[in-house]
Scaffold this motif. Structure first.
Motif, PDB file in Angstrom:
ATOM      1  N   PRO A 107     -73.638  79.134  42.001  1.00 39.07           N
ATOM      2  CA  PRO A 107     -74.374  77.909  41.667  1.00 39.07           C
ATOM      3  C   PRO A 107     -74.065  76.741  42.591  1.00 39.07           C
ATOM      4  CG  PRO A 107     -72.679  78.343  40.024  1.00 39.07           C
ATOM      5  CD  PRO A 107     -72.771  79.558  40.884  1.00 39.07           C
ATOM      6  N   VAL A 108     -72.823  76.636  43.080  1.00 35.41           N
ATOM      7  CA  VAL A 108     -72.510  75.553  44.018  1.00 35.41           C
ATOM      8  C   VAL A 108     -73.323  75.710  45.294  1.00 35.41           C
ATOM      9  CG1 VAL A 108     -70.689  74.518  45.430  1.00 35.41           C
ATOM     10  CG2 VAL A 108     -70.206  75.181  43.083  1.00 35.41           C
ATOM     11  N   ALA A 109     -73.411  76.944  45.796  1.00 34.75           N
ATOM     12  CA  ALA A 109     -74.210  77.182  47.002  1.00 34.75           C
ATOM     13  C   ALA A 109     -75.696  76.973  46.732  1.00 34.75           C
ATOM     14  CB  ALA A 109     -73.955  78.601  47.523  1.00 34.75           C
ATOM     15  N   LEU A 110     -76.160  77.336  45.539  1.00 31.46           N
ATOM     16  CA  LEU A 110     -77.566  77.102  45.194  1.00 31.46           C
ATOM     17  C   LEU A 110     -77.860  75.618  45.073  1.00 31.46           C
ATOM     18  CD1 LEU A 110     -78.190  79.905  42.536  1.00 31.46           C
ATOM     19  CD2 LEU A 110     -79.109  79.793  44.852  1.00 31.46           C
ATOM     20  N   LEU A 111     -76.880  74.850  44.605  1.00 31.13           N
ATOM     21  CA  LEU A 111     -77.091  73.418  44.441  1.00 31.13           C
ATOM     22  C   LEU A 111     -77.118  72.692  45.781  1.00 31.13           C
ATOM     23  CD1 LEU A 111     -77.318  71.001  42.466  1.00 31.13           C
ATOM     24  CD2 LEU A 111     -74.810  70.889  42.495  1.00 31.13           C
ATOM     25  N   LEU A 112     -76.169  73.018  46.661  1.00 31.50           N
ATOM     26  CA  LEU A 112     -76.074  72.320  47.948  1.00 31.50           C
ATOM     27  C   LEU A 112     -76.965  72.936  49.031  1.00 31.50           C
ATOM     28  CD1 LEU A 112     -72.232  71.585  48.086  1.00 31.50           C
ATOM     29  CD2 LEU A 112     -74.090  70.125  47.293  1.00 31.50           C
ATOM     30  N   ARG A 113     -77.352  74.210  48.864  1.00 34.31           N
ATOM     31  CA  ARG A 113     -78.277  74.895  49.780  1.00 34.31           C
ATOM     32  C   ARG A 113     -77.868  74.749  51.245  1.00 34.31           C
ATOM     33  NH1 ARG A 113     -82.746  76.727  47.768  1.00 34.31           N
ATOM     34  NH2 ARG A 113     -83.899  76.477  49.726  1.00 34.31           N
ATOM     35  N   PRO A 114     -76.706  75.267  51.619  1.00 32.27           N
ATOM     36  CA  PRO A 114     -76.263  75.106  53.016  1.00 32.27           C
ATOM     37  C   PRO A 114     -77.105  75.886  54.017  1.00 32.27           C
ATOM     38  CG  PRO A 114     -74.787  76.565  51.810  1.00 32.27           C
ATOM     39  CD  PRO A 114     -75.704  75.962  50.793  1.00 32.27           C
ATOM     40  N   GLY A 115     -77.737  76.986  53.585  1.00 36.97           N
ATOM     41  CA  GLY A 115     -78.521  77.784  54.529  1.00 36.97           C
ATOM     42  C   GLY A 115     -79.985  77.434  54.576  1.00 36.97           C
ATOM     43  N   ALA A 116     -80.424  76.479  53.753  1.00 38.96           N
ATOM     44  CA  ALA A 116     -81.857  76.165  53.680  1.00 38.96           C
ATOM     45  C   ALA A 116     -82.387  75.624  54.996  1.00 38.96           C
ATOM     46  CB  ALA A 116     -82.112  75.164  52.555  1.00 38.96           C
ATOM     47  N   GLN A 117     -81.577  74.845  55.700  1.00 42.89           N
ATOM     48  CA  GLN A 117     -82.038  74.256  56.955  1.00 42.89           C
ATOM     49  C   GLN A 117     -82.292  75.328  58.008  1.00 42.89           C
ATOM     50  OE1 GLN A 117     -79.345  71.406  58.661  1.00 42.89           O
ATOM     51  NE2 GLN A 117     -80.939  70.428  59.877  1.00 42.89           N
ATOM     52  N   LEU A 118     -81.435  76.347  58.055  1.00 44.16           N
ATOM     53  CA  LEU A 118     -81.652  77.437  59.001  1.00 44.16           C
ATOM     54  C   LEU A 118     -82.908  78.210  58.658  1.00 44.16           C
ATOM     55  CD1 LEU A 118     -78.075  78.894  59.602  1.00 44.16           C
ATOM     56  CD2 LEU A 118     -79.454  77.502  61.137  1.00 44.16           C
ATOM     57  N   ALA A 119     -83.163  78.397  57.356  1.00 43.55           N
ATOM     58  CA  ALA A 119     -84.370  79.119  56.940  1.00 43.55           C
ATOM     59  C   ALA A 119     -85.617  78.361  57.369  1.00 43.55           C
ATOM     60  CB  ALA A 119     -84.370  79.326  55.429  1.00 43.55           C
ATOM     61  N   ALA A 120     -85.591  77.037  57.187  1.00 42.86           N
ATOM     62  CA  ALA A 120     -86.746  76.234  57.585  1.00 42.86           C
ATOM     63  C   ALA A 120     -86.948  76.282  59.093  1.00 42.86           C
ATOM     64  CB  ALA A 120     -86.553  74.789  57.130  1.00 42.86           C
ATOM     65  N   THR A 121     -85.846  76.273  59.846  1.00 42.75           N
ATOM     66  CA  THR A 121     -85.942  76.318  61.302  1.00 42.75           C
ATOM     67  C   THR A 121     -86.434  77.665  61.776  1.00 42.75           C
ATOM     68  OG1 THR A 121     -84.039  74.844  61.356  1.00 42.75           O
ATOM     69  CG2 THR A 121     -84.661  75.872  63.422  1.00 42.75           C
ATOM     70  N   GLY A 122     -86.136  78.720  61.012  1.00 41.83           N
ATOM     71  CA  GLY A 122     -86.499  80.059  61.439  1.00 41.83           C
ATOM     72  C   GLY A 122     -87.925  80.434  61.130  1.00 41.83           C
ATOM     73  N   GLN A 123     -88.678  79.542  60.500  1.00 48.13           N
ATOM     74  CA  GLN A 123     -90.055  79.857  60.161  1.00 48.13           C
ATOM     75  C   GLN A 123     -90.980  79.436  61.298  1.00 48.13           C
ATOM     76  OE1 GLN A 123     -90.576  77.819  56.457  1.00 48.13           O
ATOM     77  NE2 GLN A 123     -89.399  79.332  55.289  1.00 48.13           N
ATOM     78  N   GLY A 124     -92.246  79.799  61.163  1.00 51.96           N
ATOM     79  CA  GLY A 124     -93.264  79.378  62.108  1.00 51.96           C
ATOM     80  C   GLY A 124     -93.103  80.050  63.451  1.00 51.96           C
ATOM     81  N   THR A 125     -93.104  79.241  64.546  1.00 51.75           N
ATOM     82  CA  THR A 125     -93.063  79.809  65.882  1.00 51.75           C
ATOM     83  C   THR A 125     -91.662  80.158  66.334  1.00 51.75           C
ATOM     84  OG1 THR A 125     -92.887  77.578  66.808  1.00 51.75           O
ATOM     85  CG2 THR A 125     -95.094  78.488  66.549  1.00 51.75           C
TER      86      THR A 125
END
Length: 441
Positions: A107-125
């Motif tokens: 839950p701590v990792a789900l709350l702070l979402r440390p990997g979300a930024q990499l996921a967003a960067t890895g999308q699209g082109t």
């Protein structure tokens, strides 16, 4: 001078070499991210291949390593029926607290979402961070009842060949418990075989880990070349996630245990354990801290020598609350970076995998890389191991100091808990005998 530098390099610790490889990989990746020529792209691809080969070598040893190390640990305990009050309470405390710690990491990792930024960067082109170049995919989510059934293998050999570590672990736990009940002569031969196999696998891991610095350099360089400074920001957030989780367990889980179950003042306990915590933090070793832990338990925490000499040495191998939290948070971080939805079933598998890995697998050189590969495979996410494990390898040494501190303090809490509950149990037993004696009169 050249000879001296070679000697100094050979005498350097593995984690220092890995940190150097990480730093060099960061620089090379940042430079590579500024160029998009075919030669640079091809070089990065081949560097990634070398790094993935290193991870596959580790993955090759995961199943035999888990089986051998678990058998050595389980058979060292002996027949579970002969443990007595102290042994049962100790194992129960270690198991429950490790599950709780692993559960806190999710839950701590789900709350702070440390990997979300990499996921967003890895999308699209942008290139996908976890593109493997193979048909291997993470295991699809299954309903929780089916996931529970799948933990019990119909064919242990088939589970081992397919990389189903949960099935392998369930069989090994039962087999190890059965071996513990055998007569000494029969048990000794089986224990000797698995002990020798474990030593041989450790030697192989040592050979493979010699490639770790260059493999980390190649993998980090290829990842940073794609994602630049976004990776560093995500790693900083991941470190913050783990530290917050460790502090939560230290202050609230252990604090409430001391206050409610042991009727001790938590702040007084933390003050009396401060020297042990400092030693654990500076050495990153539960074993090196053991003499001071025993002395503190007996002289400052009023733990009898008979309990301290049993609980604390066992805690150096079995009580790894901080490691369990770190592993569960790391896998959630990797899952988020890969853009995979984390449902309840996968979260439960991650918690169980982190718990079993922390309690049953022995420490190995470069444990950060090896442990994350093990937990990812146990969670059905083996396809993410190649890049996912190296993402956290660079910060593993830093976080190792913090999680070792939690491990050591947790063992002291367990010693206090066992002392309190055993004393209460004996008191109730004496009162019961007195009542029965009065009735008989």
């Amino acid at each position: 001078m050249r000879f001296y530098k070679g000697q100094r390099l050979r005498g350097m610790k593995l984690h220092t070499k890995v940190l150097i490889g990480l730093g060099a990989g960061l620089v090379a990746g940042l430079i590579g991210s500024q160029f998009s020529s075919p030669a640079v792209v091809r070089t990065i691809e081949w560097m990634s291949v070398y790094g993935r080969l290193f991870i596959r070598l580790i993955a090759m040893l995961v199943v035999p390593l888990v089986v051998a190390s678990m058998m050595v640990g389980i058979t060292a305990i002996g027949d579970l029926r002969t443990l007595g009050r102290v042994g049962i309470r100790t194992l129960a405390f270690f198991a429950i607290s490790t599950i709780v710690a692993a559960g806190v990491g999710v839950p701590v990792a789900l709350l702070l979402r440390p990997g979300a930024q990499l996921a967003a960067t890895g999308q699209g082109t942008a290139p996908n961070l976890f593109a493997t170049g193979t048909d291997e995919k993470p295991t699809a989510a299954v309903p929780l009842p089916d996931a529970i059934l799948q933990m019990v293998p119909a064919n242990p050999i088939g589970s081992a060949s397919s990389g189903d570590l949960f099935g392998v672990i369930v069989f090994t736990l039962l087999f190890g418990a059965a071996v513990g009940t055998l007569p000494e002569g029969k048990r000794a031969s089986i224990v000797q075989f698995f002990s020798a196999a474990n030593d041989a696998l450790m030697r192989m891991i040592g050979w493979i880990m010699k490639l770790a610095p260059t493999a980390v350099f190649c993998l980090i360089a290829s990842v940073v070349a794609r994602f630049g400074l976004h990776l560093l920001q995500a790693l900083a957030m991941f470190c913050l996630t783990v530290v917050i989780g460790l502090l939560f367990v230290l202050l609230f889980v252990y604090g409430l245990t001391l206050l409610l179950a042991c009727r001790r003042d938590p702040w007084k306990f933390y003050r009396e354990s401060s020297e042990v915590a400092l030693m654990a933090f500076s050495t990153s070793s539960s074993s090196a801290t053991l003499p001071m832990s025993i002395k503190t338990a007996e002289e400052c925490l009023d733990v009898p020598a008979s309990i301290a000499s049993f609980v604390l040495p066992l805690g150096t191998t079995m009580n790894k609350n901080g490691s369990a939290l770190y592993k569960s948070a790391a896998v959630v971080f990797i899952v988020q970076a890969a853009g995979i939805h984390l449902g309840w079933t996968l979260a439960a598998r991650i918690v169980l995998a982190a718990t079993l890995s922390a309690m049953t697998t022995a420490g190995v050189p470069g444990s950060g890389l090896v442990a994350i590969v093990v937990v990812l495979q146990m969670s059905g996410l083996g396809a993410l191991a190649a890049v996912g494990s190296v993402l956290v390898a660079g910060v593993d040494r830093i976080l190792d100091m913090a999680r070792t501190t939690l491990n050591v303090i947790g063992s002291l809490v367990c010693a206090v808990y066992v002392t309190t509950t055993v004393a209460e149990g004996r008191s109730r037993e004496l009162e019961g005998r007195k009542v029965m004696s009065d009735i008989s009169k």
